[in-house]
Design a protein around this motif. Structure first.
Motif, short mmCIF file in Angstrom:
data_model
loop_
_atom_site.label_atom_id
_atom_site.label_comp_id
_atom_site.label_asym_id
_atom_site.label_seq_id
_atom_site.Cartn_x
_atom_site.Cartn_y
_atom_site.Cartn_z
N ASP A 137 0.75 -1.10 0.06
CA ASP A 137 -0.04 -0.16 0.00
C ASP A 137 0.95 1.12 -0.03
N TYR A 138 1.74 1.33 0.79
CA TYR A 138 2.80 2.30 0.99
C TYR A 138 3.53 2.65 -0.30
N PHE A 139 3.87 1.34 -0.85
CA PHE A 139 5.17 2.00 -1.87
C PHE A 139 4.32 1.80 -3.31
N VAL A 140 3.27 1.13 -3.54
CA VAL A 140 2.74 1.21 -5.02
C VAL A 140 1.27 1.24 -4.85
N ALA A 141 0.91 1.86 -3.70
CA ALA A 141 -0.70 2.15 -3.76
C ALA A 141 -1.41 0.84 -3.74
N GLY A 142 -1.03 -0.05 -3.30
CA GLY A 142 -1.83 -1.53 -3.11
C GLY A 142 -2.02 -1.99 -4.59
N ARG A 143 -1.25 -1.61 -5.64
CA ARG A 143 -1.28 -2.10 -7.01
C ARG A 143 -2.77 -1.99 -7.45
N ALA A 144 -3.39 -0.65 -7.22
CA ALA A 144 -5.01 -0.82 -7.16
C ALA A 144 -5.41 0.43 -7.94
N MET A 145 -4.73 1.27 -8.70
CA MET A 145 -4.91 2.51 -9.42
C MET A 145 -5.52 2.45 -10.73
N GLY A 146 -6.38 3.20 -10.96
CA GLY A 146 -7.21 3.12 -12.22
C GLY A 146 -6.55 4.11 -13.12
N PRO A 147 -7.00 4.21 -14.34
CA PRO A 147 -6.45 4.78 -15.43
C PRO A 147 -6.41 6.50 -15.38
N VAL A 148 -7.38 6.96 -15.01
CA VAL A 148 -7.31 8.34 -14.79
C VAL A 148 -6.32 9.00 -13.71
N LEU B 10 3.74 0.38 -11.90
CA LEU B 10 3.71 -0.83 -10.73
C LEU B 10 2.30 -0.50 -10.14
N THR B 11 1.70 0.70 -10.03
CA THR B 11 0.40 1.13 -9.17
C THR B 11 -0.68 0.40 -9.96
N ALA B 12 -0.59 0.03 -11.18
CA ALA B 12 -2.07 -0.12 -12.15
C ALA B 12 -2.57 -1.51 -11.60
N LYS B 13 -4.02 -1.59 -11.69
CA LYS B 13 -4.59 -2.51 -11.19
C LYS B 13 -4.90 -3.62 -12.26
N ASN B 14 -4.71 -3.31 -13.35
CA ASN B 14 -4.38 -4.44 -14.65
C ASN B 14 -3.91 -3.42 -15.75
N ASP B 15 -3.72 -4.54 -16.79
CA ASP B 15 -3.05 -3.86 -17.97
C ASP B 15 -4.26 -2.87 -18.54
N LYS B 16 -5.54 -3.17 -18.58
CA LYS B 16 -6.39 -2.09 -19.30
C LYS B 16 -6.16 -0.76 -18.72
N ALA B 17 -5.77 -0.46 -17.29
CA ALA B 17 -5.80 0.63 -16.64
C ALA B 17 -4.67 1.41 -17.27
N LEU B 18 -3.52 0.70 -17.56
CA LEU B 18 -2.26 1.29 -18.28
C LEU B 18 -2.79 1.74 -19.58
#
Length: 466
Positions: A33-44, A275-283
């Motif tokens: 969570d601290y280093f890569v925001a839980g790998r849960a960020m969306g595209p925007v 590294l924070t993206a939740k999936n490839d679609k977000a990137l």
């Protein structure tokens, strides 16, 4: 403008980010969570965070000032910023970086390199280079924002730096990357609004797009010399043309364009965003969003820089100066602040102040987070024989980040050089040190540990010697 109006606005502005820092603290439960925001960020959020990290006060103040010296030839950098900095970065590097980060359980660029080649020493060395030299770039951000505040309010440089450091340090150290990326979304919107209004204002003063560029092309060296502009000698072919082939100005422009335009691919603070993206679609969806944002910010900033010479000539404003080694020399970092302070209404001065504050805070937070992780996670933790808990890892990084913030503050109180040149040095150093190992790590399975050592140290020593 009314100083107290700014103070009240500043308190409200800072309160928003400190509140987001608190929300980030509530959200942060693990090291991931601290280093890569839980790998849960969306595209925007990824697009705004990447763009706000990339485009700092350095671009809006520093490179606008450099454009006032070398002319519109700097616009080639805007093209590279979009094509290389967004399209190539995400398509060629982003997807593979995210996939490898997941498989290797890596949360920083040094950790990617160290885990990929099973070498703690590589991770420590990469972390040390990033942690130490990122301070130079961060101090450039501080210098850019202080230039605007000094011109607008006459506030001492050191006061600006201390206040700025406290605000960024609080929400970053407390909230981690969640807080950083959430604040980036807000800051990116503020930056975009400020730059669009500034551009409309400049072109309106000059009669529109066509008349503005015609006026810039009509400025002769004698006219530029009359206002003290260095463009009189550094733009020998005019503000709207490239300098003669292989001339000193041409080589300087080339260095700035490729140092920053290509160097963006190996910037650790940007690589973390993949590294924070939740999936490839977000990137994938982040590419057009990020491209539009970067295009608006860089193209507009680099376009108005040369036009500031026209405004200064038409309004009898002298090119700003600063003291250096006992002599008064041109100060490109103060060009845009001078134009805004003297020719724009009070309400816009306030808006642009917050646009620059947003740009500076977004980049500084990303740099502090990356440098703190490099020294805390990649250097200090790897010197220990036993592996600590996730909570201890976050604590160590928070302490390391505090040290980085303090060191940057001390160094920033004695600024090193012109903003754009400091930025170009940092981007060039990161590119020469990490771009080859990083690229080969992603695309060539036979890349060896020895090759990585030669690539990293060779590029680092070459840049330092250059």
């Amino acid at each position: 403008m009314d100083f107290w109006l700014f103070v009240v606005s500043m308190v409200l502005f800072a309160s928003v980010f400190i509140f987001l820092g608190y929300l980030g603290y509530r959200k942060t439960k693990t090291a991931e969570d601290y280093f890569v925001a839980g790998r849960a960020m969306g595209p925007v959020i990824i697009a705004f965070s990447y763009g706000a990290t990339f485009i700092s006060a350095v671009a809006l103040i520093g490179f606008s000032g450099i454009a006032s010296i070398y002319g519109h030839s700097i616009l080639w950098l805007a093209f590279l910023n979009v094509f290389v900095g967004i399209f190539i970065a995400f398509v060629v590097y982003g997807f593979r970086t995210r996939k490898m980060g997941l498989s290797l359980k890596a949360m920083t660029l040094p950790e990617l390199l160290g885990n990929r080649f099973n070498s703690v020493r590589i991770q420590q060395t990469a972390g040390l280079i990033i942690g130490v030299f990122m301070i130079a770039y961060t101090s450039a951000v501080f210098l850019a924002i202080a230039s605007l505040f000094q011109v607008t309010f006459g506030i001492p440089y050191w006061v600006c730096v201390v206040i700025f450091t406290l605000i960024v340090g609080i929400y970053l150290i407390v909230g981690g990357l969640y807080a950083v990326m959430w604040t980036h979304a807000v800051q990116g919107i503020v930056m975009l609004i400020g730059m669009i209004i500034l551009t409309i204002g400049v072109y309106s003063m000059l009669g529109g797009i066509g008349p503005a560029h015609e006026a810039a092309a009509a400025l002769t060296p004698e006219m530029l010399k009359s206002i003290g502009s260095p463009a009189a000698t550094q733009a020998p072919s005019g503000l709207t043309s490239m300098p003669p082939w292989l001339s000193p100005p041409f080589m300087m422009i080339l260095t700035l364009i490729f140092g920053v335009g290509i160097g963006v691919l190996a910037q650790p603070q940007l690589i973390i965003r993949y590294l924070t993206a939740k999936n490839d679609k977000a990137l994938r969806i982040a590419v057009p969003y990020g491209g539009i944002f970067i295009l608006c910010m860089t193209f507009l900033a680099f376009s108005i820089g040369p036009l500031c010479n026209v405004l200064m000539y038409q309004n009898n404003i002298m090119y700003p100066l600063k003291e250096s080694a006992g002599a008064m020399v041109p100060n490109p970092d103060a060009v845009v602040p001078t134009i805004i302070n003297q020719l724009f209404p009070t309400w816009f001065v306030l808006i642009f102040l917050f646009a620059i504050l947003a740009a500076a805070m977004s980049t500084a937070a990303a740099l502090f987070h990356t440098a703190g992780a490099a020294l805390g996670r990649d250097v200090y933790e790897k010197t220990r024989k036993t592996q600590g808990s996730a909570q201890k890892s976050v604590l160590i990084t928070r302490i390391a980040t505090f040290v980085i913030v303090l060191a940057t503050l001390i160094i920033s109180l004695n600024p090193l050089d012109v903003v754009a040149y400091m930025t170009s040095f940092f981007f060039g150093l990161m590119a020469c040190t990490f771009l080859a190992p990083y690229t080969l790590m992603l695309y060539w399975k036979r890349t060896s540990r020895t090759g990585v050592w030669f690539g990293m140290l060779g590029g680092f020593l070459f840049t330092m010697a250059w």
